[in-house]
Design a protein around this motif. Sequence first.
Motif, short mmCIF file in Angstrom:
data_model
loop_
_atom_site.label_atom_id
_atom_site.label_comp_id
_atom_site.label_asym_id
_atom_site.label_seq_id
_atom_site.Cartn_x
_atom_site.Cartn_y
_atom_site.Cartn_z
N SER A 190 0.84 -1.20 0.00
CA SER A 190 0.00 0.00 0.00
C SER A 190 0.88 1.25 0.00
O SER A 190 0.62 2.20 -0.73
CB SER A 190 -0.92 -0.04 1.22
OG SER A 190 -1.47 1.21 1.43
N THR A 194 1.09 3.90 -2.93
CA THR A 194 0.75 5.29 -2.60
C THR A 194 1.84 6.24 -3.07
O THR A 194 1.55 7.29 -3.66
CB THR A 194 0.53 5.45 -1.08
OG1 THR A 194 -0.44 4.50 -0.69
CG2 THR A 194 0.05 6.83 -0.72
N SER A 198 1.28 8.98 -5.88
CA SER A 198 1.37 10.40 -5.54
C SER A 198 2.31 11.11 -6.51
O SER A 198 2.12 12.27 -6.83
CB SER A 198 1.82 10.59 -4.09
OG SER A 198 3.15 10.16 -3.96
N LYS A 201 0.15 11.85 -9.40
CA LYS A 201 -1.13 12.49 -9.09
C LYS A 201 -1.46 13.55 -10.13
O LYS A 201 -2.61 13.71 -10.55
CB LYS A 201 -1.03 13.12 -7.69
CG LYS A 201 -2.35 13.49 -7.11
CD LYS A 201 -2.17 14.10 -5.74
CE LYS A 201 -3.46 14.77 -5.33
NZ LYS A 201 -3.33 15.54 -4.11
N THR A 293 -6.03 2.65 -4.46
CA THR A 293 -5.17 3.82 -4.26
C THR A 293 -5.50 4.88 -5.30
O THR A 293 -5.51 6.06 -4.99
CB THR A 293 -3.68 3.42 -4.35
OG1 THR A 293 -3.51 2.20 -3.65
CG2 THR A 293 -2.80 4.48 -3.75
N ARG A 295 -8.35 5.34 -6.63
CA ARG A 295 -9.69 5.87 -6.31
C ARG A 295 -9.62 7.14 -5.47
O ARG A 295 -10.41 8.06 -5.66
CB ARG A 295 -10.51 4.80 -5.58
CG ARG A 295 -11.99 5.16 -5.52
CD ARG A 295 -12.82 4.06 -4.97
NE ARG A 295 -12.53 3.83 -3.56
CZ ARG A 295 -13.31 3.10 -2.78
NH1 ARG A 295 -14.39 2.54 -3.27
NH2 ARG A 295 -13.00 2.91 -1.51
N LYS A 296 -8.63 7.16 -4.57
CA LYS A 296 -8.49 8.33 -3.69
C LYS A 296 -8.26 9.60 -4.51
O LYS A 296 -8.57 10.70 -4.07
CB LYS A 296 -7.27 8.14 -2.76
CG LYS A 296 -7.49 7.16 -1.65
CD LYS A 296 -6.24 7.14 -0.79
CE LYS A 296 -6.10 5.81 -0.09
NZ LYS A 296 -4.74 5.62 0.45
N HIS A 297 -7.65 9.44 -5.68
CA HIS A 297 -7.26 10.62 -6.47
C HIS A 297 -8.23 10.93 -7.60
O HIS A 297 -7.98 11.81 -8.40
CB HIS A 297 -5.86 10.43 -7.03
CG HIS A 297 -4.82 10.21 -5.98
ND1 HIS A 297 -4.33 11.23 -5.22
CD2 HIS A 297 -4.22 9.08 -5.53
CE1 HIS A 297 -3.45 10.75 -4.36
NE2 HIS A 297 -3.37 9.44 -4.52
N HIS A 299 -11.36 11.96 -7.37
CA HIS A 299 -12.36 13.01 -7.11
C HIS A 299 -11.81 14.39 -7.42
O HIS A 299 -11.56 15.18 -6.53
CB HIS A 299 -12.86 12.92 -5.67
CG HIS A 299 -13.56 11.64 -5.41
ND1 HIS A 299 -14.87 11.43 -5.73
CD2 HIS A 299 -13.12 10.47 -4.89
CE1 HIS A 299 -15.22 10.20 -5.41
NE2 HIS A 299 -14.17 9.60 -4.90
#
Lengths: 300, 246
Positions: A190, A194, A198, A201, A293, A295-297, A299
Amino acid sequence: MKISTFFYTLKQGIASIFRNKWFTLASVATIAACLFVFGIAYILTLNAANILHNAEERVSITVFFDEGIEEKRIQDIGFLIEDMKSRGIVARYEFVSAEQAWESFSKELGENAQGFTENPLADSANYQIYLNDISRQDEVVSYLESVEGIRKINKSDLTVDALSGLSTIVTFISVSMIVILFAVSIFLISNTVTIGISVRKEEINIMKYIGATDFFVRAPFVFEGMIIGFIGSAIPLAALFYIYVAALDFIGGVFGFLSGIVVTLPPAQIFMGLVPISLLIGVGIGFFGSFFTVRKHLHV
Amino acid sequence: METKKRRTSGGKKTQDNCVIRLENVNKSYENGIPALMDINLKIEKGEFVFIVGDSGSGKSTLIKLLLRELVATSGKVEVSGYDLMNIKRNKIPMFRRKLGVVFQDFRLLKDRNVYENVAFAQRIVQVPSMDIRKNVPGILSQVGLANKYKSPIVELSGGEQQRVALARALVNKPNLLLADEPTGNLDPKSTLEIMKLLEKINEDGTTVVIVTHNREIVNDMKKRVITLKKGVIVSDEKKGGYIDED
């Protein structure tokens, strides 16, 4: 999804593997290291279980009959044991006649046995009973003690206790190792994913601003994760295979005298299970790791 | 006479001559500080509009609302016929494909070359590869980068990078181009070139909205200027200029 889009996103995923060499290497190494240790735990557990199982199979209960018992009664006792076999309690059993018992014993005595003119084990006819689960030995013994015509039952309390205890310890250690390894590997993977995401991103943001769907953004990362997972699981599998084959040769050569006790499993039997499990874990970790992971980015 | 069709519920498309329509829009951040207050604004098809204001005036918040990066606290926001207050999350990509967006920091994929950056926008809307091979060189020649299509992004000047960003924004033929400080990182010569390009794009029929605090270009171009101050529209002039804080 168009086929061309599928191949485009797959191509992007593969290209990304080469573009982000250090991220790829770190992820492959993390997954490979975790699955290597998992593979070792798997191999040791399976072999330990096999050795225990073999040892358990050698533990038997010996049932001796009353003196002067009728042949018919011995048969009836045999039916009772057969019934326990049909219920899965008894693995196998065999009748040992007084003659067979003496023949076997006289072989052990060697020359010393020649002085006997009559069978000193005339009342030693017995049933040798092997259980499927040695922890049920007491239950079987107490049942047989209540059966008419049985004079004596020999059992091996020490062996049963030792093997049951050892079996519990091996299971406990294996399960603990696997649970700890999974926790550690999920944490490491993870973190690796991440960090990798990042760094990219900005790329995800650009895609979203241009109007990319979540699927379009996610697909290359997921393909990339799955490929990394596949490579990360294939490497330790190959390494473990060669190590295991070499270890078997070594054990066979150095501990050959223990071949009756240390019964190792053949590589095919180990890897038939380990290959799909490792690939599933590796590819699964790659898939879910990137899926969640990214998915977090999404939005944006 | 222009036919007008408007359906604003559920984020569905509306049709009229308005490309951007904001009615009584308020936006406050989580800390309660208001960023925009009672914004009413209409931008029609084919307009060239500057949104100006100093730092903290709310112009960045406004462009984020227009991109649906943020949602207004109250009011009505319609862009390119989409009701952005009620648009479903899975419709946002479709909405953004109707826009061209250019940022101050270019936001290009630095690990790909000029062609790939522009083609990327077409890939997203699933344009067939054959068409991409035709469209991308066409748009690159429009922005004056036809001979640099193979160049890596990192080897381009700031002005050239912004041209690539423009090409990417225009390749899908949007009816609205939003530019957030497009000349903020450029030297005066590149700034002029980019502004000429934007003017040309507008002449070809694309509505252009530029958020900037570049006083010179606003004053030189004599276009519609909407001035924001502390979250409120303080002026909206057809052929305006940059209004100083003082």
